[in-house]
Structures are given as structure tokens and as C-alpha cells.
Design an enzyme around this catalytic site. Structure first.
Site, short mmCIF file in Angstrom:
data_model
loop_
_atom_site.label_atom_id
_atom_site.label_comp_id
_atom_site.label_asym_id
_atom_site.label_seq_id
_atom_site.Cartn_x
_atom_site.Cartn_y
_atom_site.Cartn_z
N ASP A 1 -3.77 6.95 -9.85
CA ASP A 1 -3.86 8.28 -10.45
C ASP A 1 -4.89 8.21 -11.58
OD1 ASP A 1 -3.47 10.64 -11.92
OD2 ASP A 1 -1.33 10.69 -11.45
N ASP B 1 5.15 -1.28 -6.90
CA ASP B 1 5.24 0.17 -7.09
C ASP B 1 6.67 0.49 -7.51
OD1 ASP B 1 3.14 2.55 -5.85
OD2 ASP B 1 5.13 3.19 -6.46
N GLU C 1 -1.23 -6.31 -5.53
CA GLU C 1 -1.77 -4.95 -5.58
C GLU C 1 -0.85 -4.11 -6.45
OE1 GLU C 1 -2.87 -1.02 -2.87
OE2 GLU C 1 -1.69 -2.65 -1.98
#
Length: 220
Positions: free
Chosen positions: A120, A71, A46
Site C-alpha cells: 500500500d 501478512d 516476503e
């Protein structure tokens, strides 16, 4: 700030957080199964995982697969890492890097499935290259995905969803595209798996429909 520093300190000691400064960080590319998971199960990644709700949620549903959340925000990754540890999810790891560097940490054809969840939207034209479904990122995902591996994308943002669909007309070659503008009232609801990110809950509660698509890349 103190809380964030404490989380960074925890991450530095955790086996399920892969980040700069750890020996495994330098050798993980092409070696996720050998160096970290110790099995030959499929890798599901992910990108833009945030607090890791989707990564750990899927890991609970599919213990026979390995899940990696990527991330750059270490304090966010700490949340998912903590959940995985507390729930003994040994099939979960988090990679703390900028996603633009993903090809430095995943080898060609190493990944079986990619998820991009609620990124985003980057609505300004000048930020197009920073969208996680822009052609440059899609090309990266294509490189690390196995032949016939799936990319799955969820968003509440209709312009981003439409933008992504438009790329398939002439810029990005794909196959087996399936999509819906209202996941919760579609034939794909079973693929939701009952897992929601923080933003998915927020947007859905505000009345936004959840958009979802999946496809495979044309690979020679």
C-alpha cells in the site's frame, strides 16, 4: 464470513501457517530452519505477501531455498498455504503477524533476502511511517538481513518508488543500488522470474510500468 471462518479453521491445523496459539509461534525466532524447514537453506522473506503468489512462485523456482510470506490477513494467507500444500512445496511457510512486529519473529542476521512487493503506497504524509519502505521498516529489514543480504522492492506506484530512492540520499545507508522504472523493458527482466502478483497483473494490464530496485544495507 462463513468462508473466512472456515479458512481460519484450516490455518489452525496447518503446519505451514505460523500464528498465535501454536507452540512453534513462541519459539520460531532464530529457529526457522531447525523448527520448521529442517535444513540449512537460505531464508527468503516476503513482507505484505497477501495471497502469497510471489512467495509460492519463487519457491517453485528455487527449491533449494526456504520462503516465508508475512501478512496479518489469515484468509489471504490461506490461499498461498493451500497452493503450497497442493503442490507439495515443503520450502514454503506463512507467518500471520503485523509486520511492525517482525523483529519478534526473525533473529538478527537470520534472513538472506527480503522482498517487498506492491505494498500500500500510503500517500498521505501522516501515514509515512506506515509505508513498508519507510526508514523505520528499512531499519528492521536491515537488522534481520545477513551482511550483504539483498532487499528487493517492486511497485507500480511512482511516488512511493521516488520516496524510497530519496531516503538513500541521507537517511538510509545502502550500497549496490540498482533500479529501473520499467522492469519489463530493462536489464533486470530475468529477475522477474515469470512470477506476478495479483496486483502486478492488474496494474500492468492497466498500462502501468513496474518499478523495481534492489540494494544491500551498509552494515558494520
Amino acid at each position: 464470513m462463513r468462508k473466512k471462518l472456515e479458512r481460519f479453521s484450516d490455518n489452525a491445523e496447518r503446519r505451514n501457517v505460523i500464528e498465535k496459539g501454536k507452540p512453534v509461534f513462541e519459539v520460531i525466532k532464530g529457529n526457522w530452519k531447525k523448527e520448521l524447514f529442517g535444513n540449512d537453506n537460505d531464508l527468503v522473506v516476503e513482507f505484505g505477501c497477501g495471497r502469497g503468489e510471489y512467495t509460492v512462485g519463487l519457491a517453485e523456482k528455487f527449491p533449494d531455498k526456504n520462503f516465508i510470506g508475512v501478512d496479518i490477513k489469515g484468509a489471504r494467507i490461506w490461499v498461498g498455504s493451500t497452493y503450497a500444500i497442493n503442490n507439495q512445496l515443503d520450502n514454503v511457510a506463512f507467518l500471520r503477524v503485523n509486520i511492525v512486529q517482525l523483529e519478534d519473529y526473525f533473529a538478527k542476521d537470520e534472513v538472506s533476502e527480503v522482498w517487498v512487493t506492491f505494498p500500500d503506497p500510503r500517500p498521505k504524509d501522516r501515514d509515512e511511517k506506515r509505508r513498508l519502505t519507510s526508514p523505520r521498516y528499512l531499519e528492521m529489514y536491515k537488522g534481520i538481513l545477513k551482511k550483504d543480504g539483498w532487499l528487493k522492492f517492486k511497485t507500480d506506484n511512482t511516488p512511493l518508488f521516488d520516496y524510497t530512492l530519496s531516503l538513500f540520499e541521507d537517511q538510509v545507508k545502502i550500497k549496490n543500488l540498482q533500479y529501473t522504472y520499467d522492469l519489463y523493458n530493462s536489464e533486470f527482466m530475468d529477475e522477474h522470474y515469470g512470477v506476478k502478483t495479483k496486483y502486478e497483473k492488474l496494474f500492468h494490464d492497466q498500462g502501468e510500468s513496474i518499478k523495481y530496485m534492489k540494494f544491500q544495507f551498509e552494515k558494520s
